[in-house]
Design a protein around this motif. Structure first.
Motif, PDB file in Angstrom:
ATOM      1  N   PHE A 161       0.804  -1.227   0.000  1.00  0.00           N
ATOM      2  CA  PHE A 161       0.000   0.000   0.000  1.00  0.00           C
ATOM      3  C   PHE A 161       0.836   1.276   0.000  1.00  0.00           C
ATOM      4  O   PHE A 161       0.300   2.366   0.146  1.00  0.00           O
ATOM      5  CB  PHE A 161      -0.964  -0.010   1.198  1.00  0.00           C
ATOM      6  CG  PHE A 161      -1.737  -1.273   1.306  1.00  0.00           C
ATOM      7  CD1 PHE A 161      -2.543  -1.686   0.251  1.00  0.00           C
ATOM      8  CD2 PHE A 161      -1.649  -2.076   2.428  1.00  0.00           C
ATOM      9  CE1 PHE A 161      -3.249  -2.877   0.327  1.00  0.00           C
ATOM     10  CE2 PHE A 161      -2.348  -3.271   2.520  1.00  0.00           C
ATOM     11  CZ  PHE A 161      -3.147  -3.671   1.460  1.00  0.00           C
ATOM     12  N   LEU A 162       2.151   1.121  -0.144  1.00  0.00           N
ATOM     13  CA  LEU A 162       3.008   2.301  -0.114  1.00  0.00           C
ATOM     14  C   LEU A 162       2.656   3.289  -1.237  1.00  0.00           C
ATOM     15  O   LEU A 162       2.543   4.496  -0.991  1.00  0.00           O
ATOM     16  CB  LEU A 162       4.482   1.867  -0.169  1.00  0.00           C
ATOM     17  CG  LEU A 162       5.480   2.870   0.381  1.00  0.00           C
ATOM     18  CD1 LEU A 162       5.127   3.307   1.786  1.00  0.00           C
ATOM     19  CD2 LEU A 162       6.888   2.293   0.335  1.00  0.00           C
ATOM     20  N   PRO A 163       2.440   2.800  -2.476  1.00  0.00           N
ATOM     21  CA  PRO A 163       2.059   3.744  -3.543  1.00  0.00           C
ATOM     22  C   PRO A 163       0.783   4.520  -3.197  1.00  0.00           C
ATOM     23  O   PRO A 163       0.668   5.707  -3.486  1.00  0.00           O
ATOM     24  CB  PRO A 163       1.826   2.837  -4.756  1.00  0.00           C
ATOM     25  CG  PRO A 163       2.578   1.580  -4.456  1.00  0.00           C
ATOM     26  CD  PRO A 163       2.574   1.418  -2.969  1.00  0.00           C
ATOM     27  N   LEU A 164      -0.152   3.839  -2.543  1.00  0.00           N
ATOM     28  CA  LEU A 164      -1.411   4.488  -2.142  1.00  0.00           C
ATOM     29  C   LEU A 164      -1.121   5.609  -1.119  1.00  0.00           C
ATOM     30  O   LEU A 164      -1.633   6.720  -1.231  1.00  0.00           O
ATOM     31  CB  LEU A 164      -2.314   3.419  -1.531  1.00  0.00           C
ATOM     32  CG  LEU A 164      -3.770   3.691  -1.223  1.00  0.00           C
ATOM     33  CD1 LEU A 164      -4.500   2.368  -1.079  1.00  0.00           C
ATOM     34  CD2 LEU A 164      -3.986   4.503   0.018  1.00  0.00           C
ATOM     35  N   VAL A 165      -0.251   5.295  -0.166  1.00  0.00           N
ATOM     36  CA  VAL A 165       0.069   6.285   0.873  1.00  0.00           C
ATOM     37  C   VAL A 165       0.833   7.469   0.268  1.00  0.00           C
ATOM     38  O   VAL A 165       0.625   8.622   0.659  1.00  0.00           O
ATOM     39  CB  VAL A 165       0.875   5.625   2.023  1.00  0.00           C
ATOM     40  CG1 VAL A 165       1.345   6.661   3.021  1.00  0.00           C
ATOM     41  CG2 VAL A 165       0.022   4.568   2.709  1.00  0.00           C
TER      42      VAL A 165
END
Ligand code: AMP
Length: 546
Positions: A121-125
């Protein structure tokens, strides 16, 4: 006169202490986000949770601070949870299936100060972090070697971060009424609402969940919570499993039939829990590959109504006991479970499946009633349905920030928004969400009943029923169907299959075939979207009635 017993506050981290003392070597197996299966135990999880607490405190986080997690079920997520709670912080599980803007809205509303996030979920964050003004720290649940390049400021790899602390930490001595966690309801209409758990409510909920006639789990079980920790605390399993000292198997990000089957068999899982859509995938996988379930004893199915055909398949084809359960984020979440009272000891066959089809009865700690629109309590006759209301020590008393006041009355009854009836033995059956029920000629039609029957047809993969405006009857049911791959049942065939199983006037006026039915972030059928999709739909019965 007061009792002369000790004041031993019910604090969540005591659950982990207990697990580490009594069951130190019990395994916690995770399918890691990086890929491999990793193993740890309660002793080590506790040690690392202590490090999390110490590091958070060193960074200046304080009692009451909301610390978010955006993560799959893994041992690291569990450590982070207990570490957050143990330093007095409030874990705030975020559902990654929501839109990024909704996640940002929720984080701002809760004023999250830090975030533990999985690599997934890093890209989302990266997209939303700048919008969350309160956020000062992002901890990526991985090690230095797997840490990617990121544009985020104040970001650190979890293993490096806790590596800087020792476990020489004493959990905070907190009031048991202190907040322990937060979870926002998925809210199909309006803004999401924040539920705030307390240490006391979580501990009491974990105890009620373990009881033999509730989930009935023990130290001899191996538990696979497929239901994510971000969906109402993994239905309490992240607390009740360490409470009894069960072996835990954490599925990480893979919830497809093949991955779940692999864990069920290689880890010899005896107990598991998830929403029906997960089990649909597992059953399809097993049927396709002619597989069996030699170890699994019990599966808890809830979150939306468990189709009867699913219960029958698990029990008849795989010899696995199904427990149909109902609950809500607001209830921590367990509200009722369809385990069998002695009143049904002699019940067998279809009649027993009728009971298992209900959402079951409330365990100690949950009070339940159904009322009409004037708040008159309805009799427990298994027929009269009305608004389902609940109260108890693990039921919300309010939403964070005071939203949704109208759902709570002066006597603490919480209006669930569900419509249900209760039978003479206390077994409750949900017939609808209040806003989904079809009002036809002044009477109510249960969409869940119709869906359950339709999905029992061998060629139907999924079914949903919505009300369509009708000139004579106000609303009439439309059955929306996803056909199984390679199957082509006709409207007439499906209606003929339903005939005789329901009152004549409940029969859908039409059947529409679609490729996909929309789902919410917690796997429920998204009726609002479906209603939009079929806005203006003309029923064949409408023209003759006009
Ligand atoms: P959530 O808070 O996301 O778990 O959603 C709670 C809602 O899910 C309940 O109010 C019900 O409408 C629905 N729900 C949960 N379990 C069941 C079940 N076993 N049968 C029917 N609806 C359910």
């Amino acid at each position: 006169m007061l009792g002369l017993m000790q004041d031993w506050p019910l604090l969540c981290h005591k659950i982990l202490d207990h697990a580490a003392i009594q069951h130190p070597n019990r395994e916690i197996v995770s399918r890691s986000v990086e890929g491999p299966i990793v193993r740890t135990n309660y002793r080590d999880v506790r040690q690392r949770a202590l490090k999390v607490a110490k590091r958070l405190e060193q960074e200046g986080f304080q009692v009451g601070d909301r610390i978010a997690t955006l993560a799959w079920n893994t041992a690291r997520h569990l450590e982070a949870w207990y570490g957050i709670m143990g330093m007095g912080g409030v874990y705030h599980t975020l559902n990654p299936r929501l839109f990024p803007q909704q996640i940002a809205w929720i984080m701002n509303h809760a004023e999250d100060k830090a975030l533990f996030v999985d690599l997934t979920f890093l890209p989302l964050v990266e997209k939303i972090a700048a919008e969350v003004k309160s956020l000062t720290k992002v901890i990526v649940l991985t090690d230095g070697a797997n840490m990617p390049q990121t544009s985020l400021p104040d970001v650190v790899a979890y293993e490096n971060w806790i590596g800087e602390a020792d476990a020489d930490y004493r959990w905070k001595a907190l009031d048991e009424k202190a907040a322990s966690g937060m979870c926002y309801t998925s809210g199909t209409t309006g803004d999401p609402k924040g539920v705030v758990y307390s240490h006391r409510s979580n501990v009491i909920h974990a105890m009620l969940a373990c009881m033999p006639d509730a989930m009935g789990i023990s130290a001899r079980d191996t538990i696979l919570p497929v239901v994510p920790m971000f969906h109402a605390n993994a239905w309490g399993l992240a607390q009740s499993s360490p409470m009894v000292g069960a072996k835990l198997v954490m599925p990480g990000g893979r919830m497809d039939g093949e991955a779940i089957y692999e864990l069920l068999t290689t880890e010899k899982v005896t107990f598991t829990a998830a929403v029906p859509t997960v089990w649909l995938l597992l059953l399809q996988h097993m049927e396709k590959n002619d597989l069996k379930l030699p170890h699994l004893k019990k599966v808890v199915i809830g979150g939306s109504a468990c189709p009867r055909s699913m219960t029958e398949k698990f029990e008849k084809n795989y010899d696995v006991e199904v427990i149909h359960a109902w609950g809500m984020t607001e209830m921590s979440p367990l509200g009722s479970l369809a385990t069998i009272k002695p009143e049904y000891a002699a019940t067998t066959g279809d009649a027993l499946f009728d009971i298992k089809q209900t959402q079951g009865y409330a365990p100690f700690g949950v009070e339940m009633k159904v009322t009409d629109d004037e708040n008159n309590e309805l009799p427990w006759d298994g027929k009269k349905f009305g608004r389902l209301k609940v109260r108890g020590p693990a039921v919300a008393a309010a939403y964070y920030g005071g939203a949704g006041k109208e759902q709570f009355d002066a006597d603490n009854w919480f209006d669930t928004g569900d419509v249900a009836h209760i039978n003479e033995n206390g077994y409750m059956q949900i017939t609808d969400r209040a806003k989904d029920v079809i009002k036809s000629g002044g009477e109510w039609i249960s969409t869940i009943d119709l869906e359950n029957i339709a999905v029992g047809h061998p060629d139907v993969a999924e079914a949903a029923v919505i009300g369509i405006a009708h000139p004579k009857w106000d609303e009439r049911p439309l059955l929306v169907v996803v056909r199984k791959e390679g199957k082509n049942p006709s409207k007439e065939e499906l209606l003929a299959f339903m005939e005789g199983k329901i009152a004549k006037w409940w029969m859908p006026d039409d059947v529409a075939f679609v490729d996909e039915i929309p789902h919410t972030a917690t796997g429920k059928i998204q009726k609002t979207t479906l209603r939009d999709q079929f806005k203006g739909y003309e029923l064949p019965t409408a023209s003759s009635a006009a």
